[in-house]
Design a protein around this motif. Structure first.
Motif, PDB file in Angstrom:
ATOM      1  N   GLU A 166       0.856  -1.185   0.000  1.00 36.52           N
ATOM      2  CA  GLU A 166       0.000   0.000   0.000  1.00 36.52           C
ATOM      3  C   GLU A 166       0.890   1.232   0.000  1.00 36.52           C
ATOM      4  N   LEU A 167       0.900   1.954  -1.106  1.00 39.72           N
ATOM      5  CA  LEU A 167       1.832   3.071  -1.238  1.00 39.72           C
ATOM      6  C   LEU A 167       1.109   4.401  -1.367  1.00 39.72           C
ATOM      7  N   TRP A 168       1.781   5.459  -0.906  1.00 41.61           N
ATOM      8  CA  TRP A 168       1.234   6.820  -0.934  1.00 41.61           C
ATOM      9  C   TRP A 168      -0.197   6.774  -0.412  1.00 41.61           C
ATOM     10  N   LEU A 170      -2.682   5.590  -2.432  1.00 40.81           N
ATOM     11  CA  LEU A 170      -3.333   4.860  -3.513  1.00 40.81           C
ATOM     12  C   LEU A 170      -3.801   3.504  -2.983  1.00 40.81           C
ATOM     13  N   PHE A 171      -5.098   3.344  -2.860  1.00 39.47           N
ATOM     14  CA  PHE A 171      -5.646   2.116  -2.285  1.00 39.47           C
ATOM     15  C   PHE A 171      -6.260   1.248  -3.379  1.00 39.47           C
TER      16      PHE A 171
END
Lengths: 301, 425
Positions: A166-168, A170-171
Motif C-alpha cells: 500500500e503506497l502513498w 493509492l488504495f
C-alpha cells in the motif's frame, strides 16, 4: 515563511475521511461494522463528516452476540435513529439456532469467536463487497501489520504473508467475484487520539464508559460485570463497586476497572496515567499469545 | 505516555511519519523498542509479556526487540515478514513508525514504508560500516524522496565509542550519497542497547555535539515537506444530497494533495479545462476559508460543470503536465516479472486507467547504483526506468515536485495485485 500546518488529530481525521470516501467510490455494496464501542462510534462520525450534507451512502451492521450490555443496544438504536442511518442487525443466536455455530460451555464460555461465523454469513447473504471496521494498529500486534485495505479470499480469510503493498494514498480495492475487503479507516489512531477526538468533536458515547456503580466479580485478575450471560463460581464474590469500562464488547469478555472518571477530561487523564494496554482487560486476547492473529486469519473483525 | 498530557497541548502536536531501515541484526528492533520504552509508550502488561518471553528464551536482560515481534509465523522463524506500524508520542509530536524488515523483499517493503514518510532512519552497524544494504536503503530513500534522512551509527558500544569509526562511516556515506538526491542528511552515533544518544545524551561520547535522535525527531522541520505551491485537488466523490434542504447542492469531495485553496480562488478543472471560482469549502457543519494539504473537505464551485471522480481541480494559472506517454522510475513489487509490451491497470490520484509498458530504458543495479542498459528484465524488487502509454491522458507533476500527483501504482489485471510503484520523471 510561516506555513500553515494542521495538528496531528486533524491530519488523522483527514486521512480517515479520505479512506472512507475511497470505499464509497471503489466498492458497489460496502457496509460499516458497528459494535457500539467508541472506535466504531468515531468511525461512523468520520463517515458522516465525509459525506455531509449528504447521508452516509452505506448501511451500518451490528453483529449482536446477544451478550451485549443493554446500554450498548439502547445506544445503537438511538444513534441509528438520530443519524438516519440504516442499521442492519445480525444475531449470533440465529447462527447457533441454525447449527452454523456451536455455543461454548463452561465458565469461560464466550460468543466472541462465534461472531466470525455470523459476520461471514451476513457478508455473503447481503453480498457486501467491503466491510469497514474500527480496528486500530496500536491495539494488538497482529493488527500492527494490517493494511488500510485488507483483501480477503472467497472464504473471508486473511493471509498475513500475502498482503498487497500500500503506497502513498493509492488504495487498491480491485477484486475477483466472491472476494471481499476489510477496510480499517482509523488504522493510525491510538486510544488517546480516539478519546481526544471524542472530546474535541463532542461525540456521544454510551454511559458504560463513564464511572458508575455496578455488581462485579473478579476472575483471573479481570473485573467482570455480573450479567445473566456468565456463570459465577462459588468462590467468586460479587460486590458493588464504582467502575467504568475502557473498551466495550461482549459482556463476557469485557473487563471493567475501578474508576471515578465521569467526564471525558477525567477519562483522558486516566488513560494517560494507565500502565496497562486497552486490550489488557479483554479475555478474548488472553487465550493465547497469537489469539488475535488466529481469529483474524479466520475472518474476525 | 505523558502523564501531564492536556487536551490543548495534545491538539498542538504535529504528526511525523518515519520509516526504519536496516539489515538483519543491526539493532533496528532494539532501537524501536528503546524509543517506545523511553517515551513510555510501553505498558506494563506488554513489558511483562516480553519479560516472560525473554526468560523463556534464556536471555539475561529484557529483550526490547521482542516488543516489535509480530505474528506467530514470524516468531517461529525469527524474522519480520511485513511492514509493521508503531505509534508513540512525546508532548511535541505524534510519531508513526513504518518498521520495515531488512532482508527478503526488502525493497518492496521499504518502498511501501517510505512512500509517506517524512524521515528515513537508516541504521548502520558501527562494526561493519557502510555495506551494500546501506547503499540500497539510501538509494530508496532518495528515489522515494523522503525529505530527511537520519543515519544512526549503532552499536557504538562495540567500537569503544570511537569518534574515528563514526567519522569514517560518515565520510563514506557522504561520498556515495553525492550520487543520490538526498535533501537533508544527519548522522548520530548511538547505542540502542544502552540508550546512548537515543533519548538521553551519551556520557561516553563527549566528542559528539549534535542532538540526540529523539531531539531530532521532535524538532526536525517538516512543514515544508508538502508541496505548498501547486494547488491540486483530485476529486474523490461527488456529493449530491438529494434532500429538500440541500436541493441544488453539488459538492466535490477530496483531499488536498498539495498546495492550498481559498474561497474565491480561480480554478481550472481537468480534463475539461473549464475554469470557475471556489464558492465554498465545507466540512461537516462548518464552512472553511481555506483548505491546505493534506486536509479533506468538500469544494463547491460557482459554475455548474460536469465533474466526477478522477477529475482534478487545480489553480487556474499553474500548469500541470498532461499526456499519455509517461516516463517513470518503477520499483517492481510483483512475484511475476514485468512483461514489456504487457497491459496493466494504473492507479493515479483518484483515476483508474490502463497502460501498456512501452519500453524498459534501463535497470538500476541497486548495489552499485549503476544503470544497466544490457540486462533490462525487471523482476521482484528490481528498480528501473520505463516508458508507458496510457489509454487516456494523465494529469500529473513530476514526482520530484509532488509526491502525490507524481506517483502511481501498477496493477496486474489478471490477479488484481499491486505489482509496481511508479514515480513520474
Amino acid at each position: 515563511m510561516k506555513h500553515f500546518t494542521i495538528n496531528h488529530l486533524r491530519e488523522l481525521e483527514s486521512e480517515s475521511i479520505y479512506v472512507i470516501r475511497e470505499v464509497a467510490a471503489q466498492f458497489e455494496n460496502p457496509v460499516m461494522l458497528f459494535s457500539g464501542g467508541k472506535d466504531s462510534i468515531i468511525m461512523f462520525h468520520l463517515a458522516r463528516k465525509a459525506f455531509f450534507p449528504a447521508k452516509v451512502p452505506f448501511p451500518l451492521m451490528h453483529i449482536d452476540t446477544g451478550h451485549n450490555f443493554p446500554e450498548t443496544i439502547e445506544f445503537r438504536d438511538w444513534l441509528a435513529n438520530e443519524s438516519g442511518a440504516q442499521m442492519v442487525v445480525r444475531n449470533v443466536q440465529d447462527s447457533i439456532n441454525s447449527g452454523r455455530a456451536v455455543e461454548e460451555t463452561g465458565f469461560t464460555a464466550s460468543r466472541n469467536k462465534l461472531q466470525t461465523v455470523t459476520l461471514l454469513d451476513a457478508i455473503e447473504e447481503m453480498k457486501y463487497d467491503c466491510a469497514m471496521g474500527g480496528g486500530r494498529r496500536d491495539e494488538e500486534k497482529a493488527r500492527a501489520k494490517e493494511r488500510f485495505f485488507s483483501h480477503r479470499d472467497e472464504f473471508g480469510q486473511w493471509d498475513p504473508k500475502n498482503q498487497r503493498p500500500e503506497l502513498w494514498n493509492l488504495f487498491n480495492g480491485r477484486k475477483n467475484i466472491g472476494e471481499h475487503f476489510r477496510v480499517f479507516p482509523i488504522s493510525n489512531w491510538t486510544e488517546m487520539d480516539v478519546w481526544q477526538y471524542i472530546l474535541l468533536e463532542n461525540i456521544d458515547i454510551p454511559n458504560l464508559y463513564f464511572s458508575h456503580e455496578r455488581e462485579v466479580f473478579e476472575r483471573d485478575g479481570i473485573l467482570y460485570a455480573k450479567t445473566p450471560f456468565m456463570q459465577i463460581k462459588e468462590t467468586e464474590k460479587v460486590e458493588k463497586r464504582i467502575i467504568r469500562f475502557r473498551t466495550i464488547g461482549d459482556a463476557t469478555c469485557t473487563g471493567a476497572l475501578d474508576s471515578i472518571a465521569n467526564s471525558l477530561e477525567d477519562i483522558i487523564r486516566e488513560v494517560a496515567a494507565t500502565r496497562v494496554t486497552e486490550r489488557g482487560g479483554r479475555s478474548d486476547d488472553k487465550r493465547s499469545e497469537a489469539a488475535m492473529e488466529d481469529r483474524k486469519i479466520e475472518g474476525y473483525f | 505516555m505523558d502523564k501531564d498530557i492536556t487536551t490543548s497541548a495534545y491538539l498542538d502536536m504535529e504528526l511525523l511519519r518515519f520509516t526504519t531501515a536496516g539489515s538483519v541484526d543491526d539493532g533496528k528492533s532494539t532501537l524501536i523498542g528503546r524509543l517506545l520504552y523511553d517515551s513510555k509508550a510501553i505498558f506494563q502488561d506488554q513489558l511483562d509479556a516480553i519479560e516472560k518471553a525473554s526468560i523463556k528464551k534464556g536471555e539475561d536482560y529484557i529483550n526490547l526487540a521482542l516488543l516489535t515481534d509480530g505474528l506467530r509465523a514470524e516468531r517461529e522463524q525469527g524474522i519480520t515478514i511485513d511492514v509493521a506500524y508503531r505509534y508513540f508520542n512525546t508532548p511535541k509530536r505524534k510519531f508513526i513508525i513504518a518498521d520495515t524488515p531488512g532482508h527478503i523483499q526488502y525493497t518492496r517493503n521499504m518502498v511501501t514504508g517510505a512512500s509517506t514518510a517524512n524521515v528515513a532512519l537508516i541504521l548502520v552497524d558501527a562494526r561493519h560500516g557502510v555495506i551494500e544494504q546501506t547503499i540500497r536503503h539510501a538509494y530508496i530513500a532518495s528515489l522515494l524522496r523522503i525529505p530527511h534522512v537520519i543515519v544512526c551509527v549503532n552499536k557504538m558500544d562495540l567500537v569503544e565509542y570511537s569518534e574515528e569509526v563514526f567519522a569514517s562511516i560518515q565520510k563514506r556515506f557522504m561520498d556515495f550519497s553525492t550520487h543520490l538526491d538526498i535533501q537533508d542528511v544527519r548522522f548520530i552515533p548511538i547505542s540502542a542497547l544502552n540508550g546512548d544518544n537515543v533519548v538521553d545524551r551519551s556520557v561516553k561520547m563527549n566528542w559528539y555535539e549534535g542532538p540526540t535522535l529523539m531531539y531530532l525527531l521532535e524538532n526536525i522541520y517538516i512543514s515544508n515537506d508538502y508541496n505548498q505551491l501547486d494547488a491540486r485537488f483530485p476529486v474523490q466523490y461527488v456529493i449530491r444530497p438529494q434532500s429538500n434542504e440541500y436541493h441544488d447542492y453539488r459538492g466535490y469531495a477530496g483531499r488536498m494533495a498539495s498546495g492550498s485553496f481559498k474561497v474565491g480562488d480561480r480554478v481550472r478543472v481537468l480534463p475539461s479545462g473549464f475554469t470557475s471560482v471556489i464558492k465554498t469549502i465545507d466540512l461537516w457543519k462548518e464552512s472553511l476559508e481555506q483548505i491546505t494539504a493534506p486536509q479533506s473537505a468538500i469544494i463547491t464551485l460557482e459554475d455548474d460543470l460536469d465533474i466526477s471522480r478522477g477529475c482534478m481541480i487545480v489553480n487556474a494559472e499553474n500548469g500541470i503536465q498532461q499526456g499519455q506517454d509517461i516516463d517513470l522510475m518503477i520499483c517492481w513489487l510483483g512475484e511475476k516479472p514485468m512483461i514489456p509490451g504487457g497491459k496493466y491497470v494504473v492507479k493515479h490520484t483518484t483515476s483508474d486507467l490502463k497502460c501498456m509498458i512501452k519500453e524498459v530504458k534501463y535497470k538500476v543495479d541497486i548495489n552499485t547504483l549503476e544503470k544497466d542498459f544490457e540486462n533490462r528484465a525487471i523482476g521482484l524488487n528490481d528498480i528501473g526506468c520505463i516508458s508507458i502509454r496510457t489509454t487516456k491522458p494523465l494529469f500529473f507533476d513530476s514526482y520530484r515536485q509532488n509526491r502525490f500527483t507524481g506517483s502511481l501504482v501498477i496493477i496486474d489485471e489478471a490477479t488484481n495485485v499491486t505489482v509496481g510503484a511508479g514515480m513520474i520523471i
